[in-house]
Write an enzyme that holds these catalytic residues in place. Structure first.
Site, short mmCIF file in Angstrom:
data_model
loop_
_atom_site.label_atom_id
_atom_site.label_comp_id
_atom_site.label_asym_id
_atom_site.label_seq_id
_atom_site.Cartn_x
_atom_site.Cartn_y
_atom_site.Cartn_z
N ASN A 1 1.12 -0.80 0.31
CA ASN A 1 0.01 0.23 -0.15
C ASN A 1 1.15 0.95 0.02
O ASN A 1 1.14 1.43 1.27
CB ASN A 1 -0.82 0.03 1.19
CG ASN A 1 -1.65 1.12 1.31
OD1 ASN A 1 -1.78 1.96 0.82
ND2 ASN A 1 -2.46 1.41 2.18
N TRP A 2 0.97 1.91 -0.89
CA TRP A 2 1.82 3.39 -1.45
C TRP A 2 1.24 4.55 -0.56
O TRP A 2 1.99 4.90 -0.18
CB TRP A 2 2.33 3.50 -2.65
CG TRP A 2 2.79 2.43 -3.13
CD1 TRP A 2 4.07 1.26 -2.98
CD2 TRP A 2 3.64 1.94 -4.57
NE1 TRP A 2 4.49 0.39 -3.66
CE2 TRP A 2 4.43 1.16 -4.77
CE3 TRP A 2 3.69 2.86 -5.86
CZ2 TRP A 2 4.80 1.12 -6.02
CZ3 TRP A 2 4.21 2.62 -6.82
CH2 TRP A 2 4.95 1.31 -7.27
N LYS A 3 -0.04 4.10 -0.24
CA LYS A 3 -0.68 5.69 0.48
C LYS A 3 -0.26 6.45 -0.55
O LYS A 3 -0.89 6.26 -1.58
CB LYS A 3 0.24 5.47 1.34
CG LYS A 3 0.06 4.02 2.54
CD LYS A 3 -0.10 5.39 3.62
CE LYS A 3 0.02 3.40 4.69
NZ LYS A 3 0.08 3.30 6.03
N GLU B 1 -6.76 4.65 7.78
CA GLU B 1 -6.34 6.02 8.03
C GLU B 1 -7.62 6.57 7.41
O GLU B 1 -8.11 7.16 7.33
CB GLU B 1 -5.14 6.10 6.55
CG GLU B 1 -3.61 5.59 7.49
CD GLU B 1 -2.69 5.12 6.82
OE1 GLU B 1 -2.41 5.44 6.20
OE2 GLU B 1 -1.84 4.86 7.21
N GLU C 1 -5.54 -5.40 10.71
CA GLU C 1 -4.10 -4.22 10.24
C GLU C 1 -4.91 -3.55 11.96
O GLU C 1 -5.34 -2.85 11.85
CB GLU C 1 -4.48 -3.37 9.44
CG GLU C 1 -4.01 -3.79 8.53
CD GLU C 1 -3.43 -3.08 6.95
OE1 GLU C 1 -2.57 -3.21 6.37
OE2 GLU C 1 -4.35 -1.69 7.37
N GLY D 1 2.74 -1.03 4.09
CA GLY D 1 3.51 0.13 3.68
C GLY D 1 3.95 0.59 4.13
O GLY D 1 4.91 0.33 2.44
N GLY D 2 4.83 1.22 4.62
CA GLY D 2 5.81 1.84 4.55
C GLY D 2 7.06 1.07 3.51
O GLY D 2 8.28 1.52 2.81
N HIS E 1 -9.64 0.89 5.00
CA HIS E 1 -8.16 0.84 5.89
C HIS E 1 -8.16 2.17 6.75
O HIS E 1 -9.23 2.82 7.27
CB HIS E 1 -7.13 1.72 4.98
CG HIS E 1 -5.62 1.34 4.85
ND1 HIS E 1 -5.16 2.31 6.48
CD2 HIS E 1 -4.85 1.16 4.78
CE1 HIS E 1 -4.08 2.16 6.76
NE2 HIS E 1 -3.44 1.61 5.65
N GLY F 1 2.58 1.85 10.85
CA GLY F 1 3.42 2.96 10.12
C GLY F 1 4.40 3.49 11.46
O GLY F 1 4.57 4.76 12.02
N SER G 1 3.32 -2.34 10.03
CA SER G 1 4.89 -2.27 10.22
C SER G 1 5.79 -3.81 9.90
O SER G 1 6.71 -4.49 10.90
CB SER G 1 5.34 -2.38 12.03
OG SER G 1 5.12 -0.94 12.10
C1 PEP Z 1 -0.75 -0.26 6.05
O1 PEP Z 1 -1.36 0.84 5.31
O2 PEP Z 1 -2.02 -0.51 5.56
C2 PEP Z 1 0.55 -0.44 6.72
C3 PEP Z 1 0.57 -1.58 7.41
O3 PEP Z 1 1.49 0.54 6.37
P1 PEP Z 1 3.32 0.09 7.50
O4 PEP Z 1 3.50 -1.33 7.00
O5 PEP Z 1 3.58 1.69 7.03
O6 PEP Z 1 2.42 0.00 8.96
#
Ligand code: PEP
Length: 254
Positions: A13-15, A101, A171, A238-239, A99, A177, A217
Site C-alpha cells: 500500500n503506497w498510500k 487511515e 491491521e 505500507g512503508g 483502511h 506506520g 510495520s
Molecule cells: C498499511 O498502510 O496498511 C500498513 C500496514 O502500513 P505500515 O506497513 O507502514 O505499518
C-alpha cells in the site's frame, strides 16, 4: 511449514507516495527481484494518479494493481471520489477497503465498508477489507469486541457468495506506520478470532478458505517470523513497500 491450501497474498500500500515518474522507476528494479516468488500473489496499490503508470509498467508480469479506495456509486456528484468501474477501466483488479487511515481521517464507517465492498465485487474487483483495533482498545481488553463489531457491520454483512470473493486484512492500528509490529503470536491470535467470526457468521468452509493478511510495520527483518504462522495468509505492507528491494525481500520470504 505453512498450509498451501490458502494461496499467500503480498500486497503493498503506497498510500500518498510516488508520482508517475517514481512509479515508472520502481518496477524495473522490483520485477526482476520477484521472478521466483511463484508461491504468492503480488499486489501493489499506488495513489490514483500513478495507477495507469503502474498498470503499464507491470503489463505481462504477475503483479496486480489495486486502488486504495473506491466509492460505492458507479458515478455521480461525488467530488474527489473514484468508482470501482473507473478502477477496473484503468486496469485495477483489487481495491483496499476500510483502511484505518480512511476510517480515522475520512469517517469511513463499517456500513460504508460493506457498501464499498459490494460495489467492488459487482464489477469484479477483489476487495482487501481492513479491520483492526486501536491502541486504547487493545490496552483496555476490547480487541475482540472491536474486531467482532467491525466484522459484523462490514464484511460479515455480505452474502456468503460475496464473502467468498474478498480478502481480509487484520491491521492493528497501533502497529501501522509506528514500527511497532504485532508479535507473530498476537497476530495469529487475532486471525484465529476473525476466522471464528467468519465461522459463526457464515460456515466452517468459509472460515477455512478466507485469506487473512496481516498489516502493521511488516519489514524484511520481521516478515519471516510473521509468515511462519499458519494463520497468516500474507501481508499488507505500507512503508516497506515503497522500496523495491525491501518489498521484494518481504515478497520472497517463504
Ligand atoms: C498499511 O498502510 O496498511 C500498513 C500496514 O502500513 P505500515 O506497513 O507502514 O505499518
Amino acid at each position: 511449514m505453512r498450509s498451501q491450501v490458502r494461496r499467500r497474498v503480498m500486497a503493498g500500500n503506497w498510500k500518498m507516495y510516488k508520482t508517475q515518474a517514481e512509479t515508472r522507476d520502481f518496477f524495473p528494479v522490483f520485477l526482476p527481484l520477484i521472478l521466483d516468488a511463484t508461491h504468492c500473489d503480488v499486489v501493489i496499490a499506488p495513489p490514483f494518479t500513478s495507477i495507469a503508470a503502474a498498470v503499464q509498467a507491470t503489463e505481462g508480469s504477475r503483479v496486480a494493481i489495486a486502488g486504495q479506495n473506491n466509492h460505492w456509486q458507479k458515478e455521480g456528484a461525488f467530488t474527489g471520489e473514484v468508482s470501482s468501474q473507473m478502477l477496473v477501466a484503468v486496469g485495477c483488479t483489487y481495491v483496499i477497503v476500510g483502511h484505518s487511515e480512511r476510517r480515522q481521517y475520512s469517517g469511513e464507517t463499517d456500513g460504508m465498508v460493506a457498501q464499498k465492498s459490494r460495489a467492488a465485487l459487482e464489477c469484479g474487483l477483489t476487495p482487501i477489507v481492513c479491520l483492526g483495533e486501536n491502541f486504547t482498545e487493545r490496552e483496555t481488553g476490547r480487541t475482540q469486541e472491536i474486531l467482532s463489531q467491525q466484522f459484523i457491520g462490514g464484511p460479515g454483512s455480505l452474502t456468503p457468495e460475496e464473502f467468498s470473493r474478498i480478502l481480509l486484512a487484520y491491521e492493528p492500528v497501533w502497529a501501522i506506520g509506528t514500527g511497532r509490529t504485532a508479535t507473530p503470536d498476537i497476530a495469529a491470535a487475532a486471525h484465529r478470532f476473525l476466522r471464528q467470526c467468519v465461522q459463526d457468521q457464515f460456515s466452517a468452509e468459509a472460515a477455512a478458505s478466507v485469506r487473512i493478511l496481516y498489516g502493521g510495520s511488516v519489514k524484511p527483518d520481521n516478515s519471516q517470523g510473521l509468515m511462519a504462522q499458519q494463520e497468516l495468509d500474507g501481508a499488507l505492507v505500507g512503508g516497506a513497500s515503497l522500496d523495491a528491494k525491501s518489498f521484494a525481500a518481504i515478497v520472497n520470504c517463504k
